[in-house]
Motif scaffolding. Structure first.
Motif, PDB file in Angstrom:
ATOM      1  N   LEU A  96       0.837  -1.200   0.000  1.00  0.00           N
ATOM      2  CA  LEU A  96       0.000   0.000   0.000  1.00  0.00           C
ATOM      3  C   LEU A  96       0.870   1.247   0.000  1.00  0.00           C
ATOM      4  CD1 LEU A  96      -2.983  -0.835   2.389  1.00  0.00           C
ATOM      5  CD2 LEU A  96      -3.103  -0.289  -0.043  1.00  0.00           C
ATOM      6  N   ARG A  97       1.477   1.554  -1.133  1.00  0.00           N
ATOM      7  CA  ARG A  97       2.186   2.828  -1.272  1.00  0.00           C
ATOM      8  C   ARG A  97       1.151   3.955  -1.347  1.00  0.00           C
ATOM      9  NH1 ARG A  97       7.621   2.554  -2.658  1.00  0.00           N
ATOM     10  NH2 ARG A  97       7.492   4.724  -1.990  1.00  0.00           N
ATOM     11  N   GLY A  98       1.496   5.111  -0.813  1.00  0.00           N
ATOM     12  CA  GLY A  98       0.586   6.256  -0.844  1.00  0.00           C
ATOM     13  C   GLY A  98      -0.609   6.114   0.076  1.00  0.00           C
ATOM     14  N   TRP A  99      -0.498   5.289   1.099  1.00  0.00           N
ATOM     15  CA  TRP A  99      -1.605   5.046   2.033  1.00  0.00           C
ATOM     16  C   TRP A  99      -1.030   4.862   3.429  1.00  0.00           C
ATOM     17  CZ3 TRP A  99      -3.019   1.530   5.659  1.00  0.00           C
ATOM     18  CH2 TRP A  99      -4.359   1.527   6.069  1.00  0.00           C
ATOM     19  N   PRO A 100      -1.664   5.348   4.469  1.00  0.00           N
ATOM     20  CA  PRO A 100      -2.959   6.046   4.505  1.00  0.00           C
ATOM     21  C   PRO A 100      -2.869   7.535   4.183  1.00  0.00           C
ATOM     22  CG  PRO A 100      -2.141   5.741   6.725  1.00  0.00           C
ATOM     23  CD  PRO A 100      -1.167   5.040   5.830  1.00  0.00           C
ATOM     24  N   ASP A 101      -1.667   8.114   4.291  1.00  0.00           N
ATOM     25  CA  ASP A 101      -1.487   9.547   4.062  1.00  0.00           C
ATOM     26  C   ASP A 101      -0.614   9.743   2.829  1.00  0.00           C
ATOM     27  OD1 ASP A 101      -1.049  12.236   4.091  1.00  0.00           O
ATOM     28  OD2 ASP A 101      -0.141  12.315   6.087  1.00  0.00           O
ATOM     29  N   PRO A 102      -1.195  10.162   1.700  1.00  0.00           N
ATOM     30  CA  PRO A 102      -0.412  10.317   0.471  1.00  0.00           C
ATOM     31  C   PRO A 102       0.759  11.292   0.620  1.00  0.00           C
ATOM     32  CG  PRO A 102      -2.757  10.461   0.009  1.00  0.00           C
ATOM     33  CD  PRO A 102      -2.615  10.484   1.497  1.00  0.00           C
ATOM     34  N   SER A 103       0.634  12.265   1.515  1.00  0.00           N
ATOM     35  CA  SER A 103       1.694  13.260   1.668  1.00  0.00           C
ATOM     36  C   SER A 103       2.966  12.669   2.263  1.00  0.00           C
ATOM     37  CB  SER A 103       1.208  14.420   2.545  1.00  0.00           C
ATOM     38  OG  SER A 103       1.005  13.998   3.880  1.00  0.00           O
ATOM     39  N   GLN A 104       2.865  11.461   2.849  1.00  0.00           N
ATOM     40  CA  GLN A 104       4.025  10.817   3.438  1.00  0.00           C
ATOM     41  C   GLN A 104       4.761   9.910   2.461  1.00  0.00           C
ATOM     42  OE1 GLN A 104       5.022  11.681   6.642  1.00  0.00           O
ATOM     43  NE2 GLN A 104       3.403  13.168   6.227  1.00  0.00           N
ATOM     44  N   ASP A 105       4.310   9.876   1.207  1.00  0.00           N
ATOM     45  CA  ASP A 105       4.967   9.073   0.181  1.00  0.00           C
ATOM     46  C   ASP A 105       5.210   9.944  -1.038  1.00  0.00           C
ATOM     47  OD1 ASP A 105       6.013   6.870  -1.210  1.00  0.00           O
ATOM     48  OD2 ASP A 105       4.489   5.509  -0.428  1.00  0.00           O
ATOM     49  N   GLU A 106       5.801   9.384  -2.057  1.00  0.00           N
ATOM     50  CA  GLU A 106       6.100  10.140  -3.268  1.00  0.00           C
ATOM     51  C   GLU A 106       4.826  10.387  -4.079  1.00  0.00           C
ATOM     52  OE1 GLU A 106       9.035  11.552  -3.840  1.00  0.00           O
ATOM     53  OE2 GLU A 106       9.496  10.733  -1.867  1.00  0.00           O
ATOM     54  N   PRO A 107       4.785  11.488  -4.849  1.00  0.00           N
ATOM     55  CA  PRO A 107       3.532  11.903  -5.514  1.00  0.00           C
ATOM     56  C   PRO A 107       2.965  10.894  -6.492  1.00  0.00           C
ATOM     57  CG  PRO A 107       5.408  13.229  -6.265  1.00  0.00           C
ATOM     58  CD  PRO A 107       5.866  12.478  -5.062  1.00  0.00           C
ATOM     59  N   GLN A 108       3.819  10.049  -7.095  1.00  0.00           N
ATOM     60  CA  GLN A 108       3.300   9.081  -8.057  1.00  0.00           C
ATOM     61  C   GLN A 108       2.453   8.006  -7.406  1.00  0.00           C
ATOM     62  OE1 GLN A 108       6.526   9.409  -7.241  1.00  0.00           O
ATOM     63  NE2 GLN A 108       7.628   7.476  -7.261  1.00  0.00           N
ATOM     64  N   HIS A 109       2.470   7.936  -6.075  1.00  0.00           N
ATOM     65  CA  HIS A 109       1.677   6.921  -5.375  1.00  0.00           C
ATOM     66  C   HIS A 109       0.360   7.471  -4.818  1.00  0.00           C
ATOM     67  CE1 HIS A 109       4.977   4.142  -5.685  1.00  0.00           C
ATOM     68  NE2 HIS A 109       5.782   4.928  -5.012  1.00  0.00           N
ATOM     69  N   ALA A 110       0.151   8.774  -4.918  1.00  0.00           N
ATOM     70  CA  ALA A 110      -0.996   9.389  -4.244  1.00  0.00           C
ATOM     71  C   ALA A 110      -2.332   8.870  -4.770  1.00  0.00           C
ATOM     72  CB  ALA A 110      -0.923  10.909  -4.379  1.00  0.00           C
ATOM     73  N   VAL A 111      -2.503   8.825  -6.078  1.00  0.00           N
ATOM     74  CA  VAL A 111      -3.795   8.428  -6.654  1.00  0.00           C
ATOM     75  C   VAL A 111      -4.088   6.959  -6.360  1.00  0.00           C
ATOM     76  CG1 VAL A 111      -5.101   8.143  -8.792  1.00  0.00           C
ATOM     77  CG2 VAL A 111      -3.736  10.212  -8.437  1.00  0.00           C
ATOM     78  N   MET A 112      -3.137   6.085  -6.673  1.00  0.00           N
ATOM     79  CA  MET A 112      -3.380   4.658  -6.481  1.00  0.00           C
ATOM     80  C   MET A 112      -3.457   4.293  -5.004  1.00  0.00           C
ATOM     81  SD  MET A 112      -4.146   1.841  -7.870  1.00  0.00           S
ATOM     82  CE  MET A 112      -3.729   1.874  -9.618  1.00  0.00           C
ATOM     83  N   GLY A 113      -2.722   5.005  -4.161  1.00  0.00           N
ATOM     84  CA  GLY A 113      -2.768   4.712  -2.743  1.00  0.00           C
ATOM     85  C   GLY A 113      -4.165   4.827  -2.164  1.00  0.00           C
ATOM     86  N   GLN A 114      -4.915   5.820  -2.627  1.00  0.00           N
ATOM     87  CA  GLN A 114      -6.269   6.015  -2.133  1.00  0.00           C
ATOM     88  C   GLN A 114      -7.293   5.176  -2.886  1.00  0.00           C
ATOM     89  OE1 GLN A 114      -6.543   8.068   0.724  1.00  0.00           O
ATOM     90  NE2 GLN A 114      -4.368   7.663   0.391  1.00  0.00           N
ATOM     91  N   ALA A 115      -6.928   4.682  -4.074  1.00  0.00           N
ATOM     92  CA  ALA A 115      -7.896   3.961  -4.913  1.00  0.00           C
ATOM     93  C   ALA A 115      -7.764   2.449  -4.835  1.00  0.00           C
ATOM     94  CB  ALA A 115      -7.736   4.402  -6.368  1.00  0.00           C
ATOM     95  N   THR A 116      -6.677   1.931  -4.274  1.00  0.00           N
ATOM     96  CA  THR A 116      -6.415   0.491  -4.310  1.00  0.00           C
ATOM     97  C   THR A 116      -7.580  -0.327  -3.769  1.00  0.00           C
ATOM     98  OG1 THR A 116      -4.015   0.801  -4.142  1.00  0.00           O
ATOM     99  CG2 THR A 116      -4.891  -1.352  -3.506  1.00  0.00           C
TER     100      THR A 116
END
Length: 376
Positions: A96-116
């Motif tokens: 779960l990249r970009g999850w639970p907080d997208p701001s704590q990971d790299e920007p390319q993971h933000a969309v998929m992190g919340q949509a997985t």
């Protein structure tokens, strides 16, 4: 937290005697453990990994799948049209990249992190969450087994730090004298006024560290698509304007069919530089399958006008200069060593991805207004 040794032992005890996938740093421990035990098959992409596991299931064997959620899109096609259509049971672990907080990971993971989770829910695929605080792996696997018994997919979504284990470094890497950073430093003077597309991972990081410039487009994420992006760009520019793609072996293998498209279009101004170190370096240096792959013969068979392999700095510069000054498409395979040092910073540490896009587009537009000539 669950130790990698315990994690793998529990899978094997349940009959999952092998595994396949595309590496993620969250799974570095289990993948190294399984690789050393000759139980892990490196797949070209996540969809292929799911199909490999499904094929094993056809023979009554159990193969677990490991994947980063950024590659979930590659996996959805065989998930929906193969596994779920034919009721073939497969167990998949997805980071779960970009999850639970997208701001704590790299920007390319933000969309998929919340949509997985929502994507799997939309497909009707059962899922469980393995957190860093969890210890009840067997409870999750018990529930997953009930889905598998019905011929249904079972997804365990894995939070960062949920699976631990000492990782000394993967088995990837090829004998080579030069590092990728040394090659980049040597060729950058010849690329100063050319549009450059650099693949995700350490290639983009090292290019950024060696000298950021407006003509650099650093791909973070979208693994395997640098060559396609470069092809699309090259087709909009004058044939006198070379476009340079800096690719990697793992990324190229992920969508190898793009090389056939490049050969078919015969784009004269495309120079495809492929750094081959035999490893997925940014996820722990796990091995790719490139040692068994002849990229030169593949490039020629796909229709590249010229394909060469080099490992010495002088040969690389000489070959690149020839390719920049003659019609292509060209393929330059550069054998480099797999690094083990500190990871260089990402370009998005200094600018946002949209800012990078706007800067590069403005540079390309400014160049389109000026007459171009191939370097001599």
């Amino acid at each position: 937290m669950i130790n990698a040794d315990r994690f793998c032992s529990r899978l094997i005890a349940r009959g999952f005697t092998s595994a396949t996938g595309v590496p993620c740093s969250y799974f570095a421990g289990p993948i190294e453990w399984l690789s050393r035990d000759k139980r892990y098959v490196p797949a070209a992409n996540e969809g292929a990994a799911l199909a490999i596991a499904a094929g094993a299931a056809l023979a009554g064997s159990r193969t677990a799948v490991f994947a980063q959620n950024s590659g979930l899109g590659n996996l959805i096609n065989p998930l929906a049209s193969l596994q779920m259509t034919y009721d073939i049971p497969v167990l998949a672990f997805v980071s779960l990249r970009g999850w639970p907080d997208p701001s704590q990971d790299e920007p390319q993971h933000a969309v998929m992190g919340q949509a997985t989770g929502r994507l799997l829910d939309a497909l009707g695929a059962a899922r469980w969450l393995l957190t860093a605080a969890a210890s009840d792996l067997d409870g999750i696997l018990d529930e997953a087994e009930r889905e598998l018994a019905r011929g249904r997919p079972a997804f365990v979504l894995v939070e960062k730090g949920a699976i631990t284990g000492v990782v000394e470094g993967g088995e990837g890497g090829l004998p080579a004298r030069c590092t990728r950073a040394q090659v980049l430093r040597a060729i950058l003077p010849d690329l100063r006024d050319l549009p450059i597309i650099s693949t995700t991972g350490y290639t983009s990081r090292e290019l950024f560290t060696l000298g950021d410039a407006d003509n650099h487009f650093y791909m973070q994420g979208s693994m395997g698509h640098a060559a396609a992006l470069g092809l699309g760009l090259s087709r909009t520019l004058s044939d006198a304007q070379p476009v340079v793609v800096l690719d990697g072996d793992g990324a190229a293998l992920m969508h190898l069919g793009t090389m056939s498209t490049i050969g078919f279009t015969a784009q004269a101004n495309l120079v495809h530089v492929l750094f081959d170190n035999g490893s997925y370096e940014s996820t722990g240096s796990q091995a790719t399958t490139s040692p068994m792959t002849d990229f030169i013969q593949i490039g020629l068979a796909c229709g590249y006008r010229c394909a060469r392999e080099c490992s010495e700095l002088g040969d690389v510069r000489s070959a690149l200069r020839m390719m920049l000054s003659t019609p292509g498409p060209h393929l330059l395979v550069v054998r480099v060593a797999s690094g083990r040092g500190t990871a260089p910073p990402r370009a998005t540490s200094a600018m946002s991805a949209p800012e990078m896009h706007r800067r590069f587009r403005a540079w390309v537009s400014s160049r389109a207004e000026k007459p171009c000539a191939r370097p001599t």
